[in-house]
Design an enzyme around this catalytic site. Structure first.
Site, short mmCIF file in Angstrom:
data_model
loop_
_atom_site.label_atom_id
_atom_site.label_comp_id
_atom_site.label_asym_id
_atom_site.label_seq_id
_atom_site.Cartn_x
_atom_site.Cartn_y
_atom_site.Cartn_z
N CYS A 141 103.57 -36.60 84.78
CA CYS A 141 103.15 -37.99 85.01
C CYS A 141 102.11 -38.06 86.12
O CYS A 141 102.45 -38.04 87.31
CB CYS A 141 104.37 -38.84 85.35
SG CYS A 141 103.93 -40.56 85.65
N CYS A 144 102.38 -40.99 88.50
CA CYS A 144 103.49 -40.92 89.47
C CYS A 144 103.15 -39.96 90.60
O CYS A 144 103.43 -40.22 91.76
CB CYS A 144 104.78 -40.40 88.84
SG CYS A 144 105.11 -40.95 87.19
N ASP A 145 102.58 -38.81 90.25
CA ASP A 145 102.47 -37.72 91.21
C ASP A 145 101.04 -37.38 91.64
O ASP A 145 100.85 -36.59 92.56
CB ASP A 145 103.12 -36.45 90.62
CG ASP A 145 104.59 -36.69 90.29
OD1 ASP A 145 105.22 -37.45 91.04
OD2 ASP A 145 105.09 -36.13 89.30
#
Ligand code: NDP
Length: 327
Positions: A141, A144-145
């Site tokens: 992701c 997200c990261d």
């Protein structure tokens, strides 16, 4: 040891746009739905930042915020949202029969209708070096990261719309993005492809796969292989993003529901009906093609309407109630 049993009219498994939209409609139809959220309350959109393509938000909306709003909207009409995993199900094959679901390997819930909205989960390549470094620089992701790799060199695998979207997202944060596509062309839409091609710090490599992810505790590099020439090349990176599609979350329904080869639940015609009377499927779990928040929400609405009609047609008149506190 006492085991709590409970009977409800409508059990909704999963809390993404499909599950919550089903809950809004079912609650407004007085079906007193109970939503079990699963491991990732709010579903895949909670791992997104901006959602720009959900109708009604001219300025876009933050993914987690949108899911909070959907939950509140469902609760406003009487939906009960419970944190918990459905770990096992027993479906009745009878028209009007009662279905059972076990929560967190403990208590059982009985339900007249079940709406499955369990979504899909990101796939990984399965290389031992990739698995070892999940959480140590390997992620599925980017939104997200990606932030953790600000100003660093990263790589991404995949040639679909997700990979393109994430590659351009990463290119805004990171200094360089190497993009590995195993074929000589992309599956992504032309618009997405053009966006990737126009982005200067994306190094696009066709016919390229990962031979090994390098690093002990954290990702330090990548050995790539050209699958035509068999030539290998090592690059230094700190983050590796896998964007090769998703697997539907249907393991607990195997052998009970009709599915396609990839494990997506097959629904009847234009409805959300599965092969089991009173069990309906909505969202990504039954849609390998569109997989959008808005299409998931649409099928969630359909599943609630299908459940309501099923209850009416089978003359089920029930209220939610605790059944027994059995020993
Ligand atoms: P897709 O299934 O469309 O693409 C998966 C990609 O990963 C393909 O390029 C595939 O390659 C590649 N791949 C699969 N397995 C491997 C492997 N083992 N090694 C290397 N590469 C691999 O998944 P997406 O997640 O990209 O998209 C899913 C759906 O969501 C699509 O319908 C897409 O259009 C949609 N979507 C739409 C967006 C938007 O409109 N904003 C954004 C994101 C997704 P190959 O082609 O060789 O099989």
């Amino acid at each position: 040891m006492s085991e709590k049993l409970e009977r409800i009219k409508c059990l909704i498994i999963g809390s993404g746009p499909a599950g919550y939209t089903a809950a809004i409609y079912a609650a407004r139809a007085d079906m007193k739905p109970v939503v079990y959220t699963g491991m990732e309350p709010g579903g895949q959109l909670t791992t997104t930042t901006e959602v720009d393509n959900f109708p009604g938000y001219p300025e876009g909306i933050d993914g987690p915020k949108m899911m909070e709003d959907l939950q509140q909207q469902a609760e406003r009409f009487g939906t009960e949202v419970r944190i918990g995993m459905v770990t096992k199900v027993e479906f009745s094959k009878e028209e009007g029969g009662v279905h059972k679901a076990q929560i967190d390997n403990k208590n059982w819930v009985e339900a007249n209708t079940v709406i499955i909205s369990t979504g899909a989960t990101a796939k990984y390549l399965g290389l031992p070096s990739e698995q070892k470094l999940r959480g140590g620089g390997v992620s599925a992701c980017a939104v997200c990261d990606g932030f953790f790799y600000k100003g660093q060199d990263v790589a991404i695998v995949g040639g679909g719309d997700t990979a393109c979207e994430e590659a351009t997202y990463l290119a805004n944060i990171c200094s360089k993005v190497t993009m590995l596509v195993r074929k000589g062309e992309m599956r992504a839409s032309k618009a997405m492809l053009h966006r990737v091609e126009k982005t200067k710090n994306i190094d696009l490599r066709y016919f390229t796969e990962i031979d090994e992810v390098l690093g002990d505790q954290v990702v330090e590099g990548l050995r790539m292989v050209n699958n035509q020439t068999k030539e290998k090349e090592e690059i230094k990176i700190t983050g590796l993003f896998i964007a090769i599609g998703h697997k539907p979350n249907t393991d607990i329904f195997k052998g009970l529901l009709t599915m396609d080869d990839a494990g997506y639940v097959i629904t009847e015609g234009k409805s959300t009906k599965t092969n089991v009377p009173g069990v309906f499927a909505s969202g990504d779990v039954q849609d390998s093609e569109y997989r959008q928040a808005v299409t998931a929400a649409g099928t969630g609405c359909m599943a609630a309407l299908d459940s309501e009609r099923y209850m009416a047609a089978t003359d089920i008149i029930e209220t939610n109630e605790p059944l027994v506190q059995a020993d």
